[in-house]
Write an enzyme that holds these catalytic residues in place. Structure first.
Site, short mmCIF file in Angstrom:
data_model
loop_
_atom_site.label_atom_id
_atom_site.label_comp_id
_atom_site.label_asym_id
_atom_site.label_seq_id
_atom_site.Cartn_x
_atom_site.Cartn_y
_atom_site.Cartn_z
CE LYS A 51 27.77 -21.79 64.36
NZ LYS A 51 27.72 -20.61 65.26
CB SER A 81 30.62 -24.07 62.32
OG SER A 81 30.91 -25.45 62.20
CE1 TYR A 116 26.47 -25.05 65.19
CE2 TYR A 116 27.86 -26.30 63.67
CZ TYR A 116 27.73 -25.45 64.76
OH TYR A 116 28.85 -24.99 65.41
N1 LIG Z 1 33.58 -25.90 69.91
C1 LIG Z 1 33.88 -25.92 68.63
O1 LIG Z 1 34.83 -26.60 68.18
C2 LIG Z 1 33.06 -25.12 67.66
C3 LIG Z 1 33.30 -25.30 66.30
C4 LIG Z 1 32.62 -24.51 65.39
C5 LIG Z 1 31.73 -23.56 65.86
N2 LIG Z 1 31.49 -23.44 67.19
C6 LIG Z 1 30.54 -22.41 67.61
O2 LIG Z 1 31.10 -21.72 68.72
C7 LIG Z 1 30.04 -21.21 69.54
C8 LIG Z 1 30.26 -21.62 70.98
O3 LIG Z 1 30.12 -23.03 71.07
P1 LIG Z 1 30.75 -23.91 72.23
O4 LIG Z 1 31.46 -25.02 71.58
O5 LIG Z 1 31.47 -23.05 73.19
O6 LIG Z 1 29.42 -24.52 72.88
P2 LIG Z 1 28.83 -24.44 74.37
O7 LIG Z 1 27.59 -25.25 74.34
O8 LIG Z 1 29.88 -24.77 75.35
O9 LIG Z 1 28.47 -22.89 74.55
C9 LIG Z 1 27.39 -22.27 73.91
C10 LIG Z 1 26.71 -21.35 74.91
O10 LIG Z 1 25.64 -20.65 74.24
C11 LIG Z 1 24.59 -20.53 75.17
N3 LIG Z 1 23.31 -20.32 74.45
C12 LIG Z 1 22.65 -21.22 73.69
N4 LIG Z 1 21.51 -20.70 73.21
C13 LIG Z 1 21.45 -19.43 73.67
C14 LIG Z 1 20.51 -18.39 73.51
N5 LIG Z 1 19.40 -18.56 72.78
N6 LIG Z 1 20.74 -17.20 74.10
C15 LIG Z 1 21.86 -17.01 74.86
N7 LIG Z 1 22.77 -17.99 75.07
C16 LIG Z 1 22.58 -19.18 74.48
C17 LIG Z 1 24.58 -21.84 75.93
O11 LIG Z 1 23.90 -21.73 77.16
C18 LIG Z 1 26.07 -22.11 76.07
O12 LIG Z 1 26.58 -21.67 77.31
C19 LIG Z 1 28.75 -21.74 68.93
O13 LIG Z 1 28.18 -20.76 68.09
C20 LIG Z 1 29.21 -22.92 68.12
O14 LIG Z 1 28.31 -23.22 67.09
C21 LIG Z 1 32.14 -24.20 68.11
#
Ligand SMILES: NC(=O)c1ccc[n+]([C@@H]2O[C@H](COP(=O)([O-])OP(=O)(O)OC[C@H]3O[C@@H](n4cnc5c(N)ncnc54)[C@H](O)[C@@H]3O)[C@@H](O)[C@H]2O)c1
Length: 300
Positions: free
Chosen positions: A169, A152, A165
């Site tokens: 990351k 991230s 976080y």
């Molecule tokens: N959405 C963005 O713009 C963005 C930006 C930078 C990084 N990210 C990263 O992308 C990834 C996905 O995020 P997202 O935005 O889709 O969020 P989200 O909350 O929609 O999805 C994350 C999923 O991970 C699952 N999860 C959490 N802890 C867990 C565990 N211990 N074991 C198994 N599953 C688990 C949750 O149940 C959830 O369904 C994350 O690592 C997040 O940090 C997202």
């Protein structure tokens, strides 16, 4: 040649929602068989819900693909081992690991309890280690592996209130830098995804109108991951930015050092602009490479 994942087996964590769901669907639409892992908890990592992973499995199957649900917790080494074993027991191999599961527990540093620090590091960083540690023997044995670790900008650039976080990351970039070297002779490519998408994670931090959400659909992130997980991808150690329909690269660079014999703090002050200039900065492959360059420069 069109990107194909036929005969490949993938494990995607956090694949029940958001970015992970889109990745799982896209990998499956390119022919991969997919273990859809998701604990199904809340955004801050409490509770669980098995229907979250199962729903995505049904979506993949309805579209003609193959998938199996896993509701393990990536923070548990035992659960990560079981995910890998499930792939191998079900389809005979594991080729692709996408470490994507994530949670948020944002607080300014002075208010951040130890528990919220530890839990966020456990999911993102230890989760990544758990998966690679258990998938690695299969990758070495079959001389093939593709890994994507979800990082991230919070770690790459910084975001107020996200020290846990951001540290986790950025830690994944360190994990990638070492894993890419250890995977080199086994045809294991390890890269990072730096996504931008409207998911429950981002909409919890920033309100988005429906049209903004559509423009930032997680489906627009997935193609970069599918490419990184394919045979076509022979690059390793890259951070790929993907979101909202645009793609790019982020990198850590180092400049050429300024040689100052018997330097004092005053000398450092005098040369500060030169020392910190990125004009001649480069991306380096490994510590060994920078050491060799440094030795060559000091021998001149
Ligand atoms: N959405 C963005 O713009 C963005 C930006 C930078 C990084 N990210 C990263 O992308 C990834 C996905 O995020 P997202 O935005 O889709 O969020 P989200 O909350 O929609 O999805 C994350 C999923 O991970 C699952 N999860 C959490 N802890 C867990 C565990 N211990 N074991 C198994 N599953 C688990 C949750 O149940 C959830 O369904 C994350 O690592 C997040 O940090 C997202």
């Amino acid at each position: 040649m069109p990107v194909s994942l036929l005969e490949r087996v993938a494990l995607v964590t956090g694949a029940g929602r958001g970015v992970g769901r889109s990745i799982a669907l896209d990998l499956a639409s390119h022919g991969a068989k997919v273990i859809v892992n998701d604990l199904g908890g809340t955004l801050d990592g409490e509770g669980n819900d098995i229907s979250v992973a199962e729903t995505v499995v049904r979506e993949i199957e309805d579209a003609g693909g193959a998938a199996a649900a896993n509701t393990g917790d990536v923070t548990s080494s035992e659960d990560a081992y079981t995910m890998v074993k499930q792939a191998i027991d079900t389809w005979g191999r594991l080729d692709i690991v996408v470490s994507n599961a994530g949670i948020l527990r944002d607080r300014a540093l002075h208010n951040l309890p130890e528990d919220d620090w530890a839990k966020v590091l456990a999911v993102h960083l230890t989760g990544g280690y758990n998966l690679l540690h258990h998938a690695w023997p299969a990758f070495r044995q079959q001389h093939y592996g593709r890994v994507v670790l979800t990082t991230s900008n919070s770690g790459f650039l910084g975001n107020f209130g996200q020290s846990n976080y951001g540290a986790a990351k950025a830690g994944l970039i360190g994990l990638m830098n070492v894993a890419k070297l250890e995977g080199e002779k086994y045809n294991v490519m390890v890269n990072c995804l730096n996504p931008g998408a409207a998911t429950r994670m981002t909409t919890s931090v920033r309100e988005m109108a429906p049209e903004q959400q559509a423009a930032m659909s997680p489906d627009l992130v997935a193609p970069a991951v599918t490419y990184l997980c394919s045979d076509s991808c022979t690059t390793s150690g890259m951070v790929i930015n993907s979101g909202g329909g645009s793609f790019g690269r982020a990198a850590i660079v180092q400049n050429e050092r300024v040689a100052i014999a018997d330097a004092t703090a005053d000398d450092v002050e005098t040369h500060w602009n030169e020392i910190t200039s990125l004009e001649n900065a480069e991306v380096w492959w490994s510590v060994r490479e920078t050491r060799a360059a440094h030795e060559a420069a000091t021998e001149e």
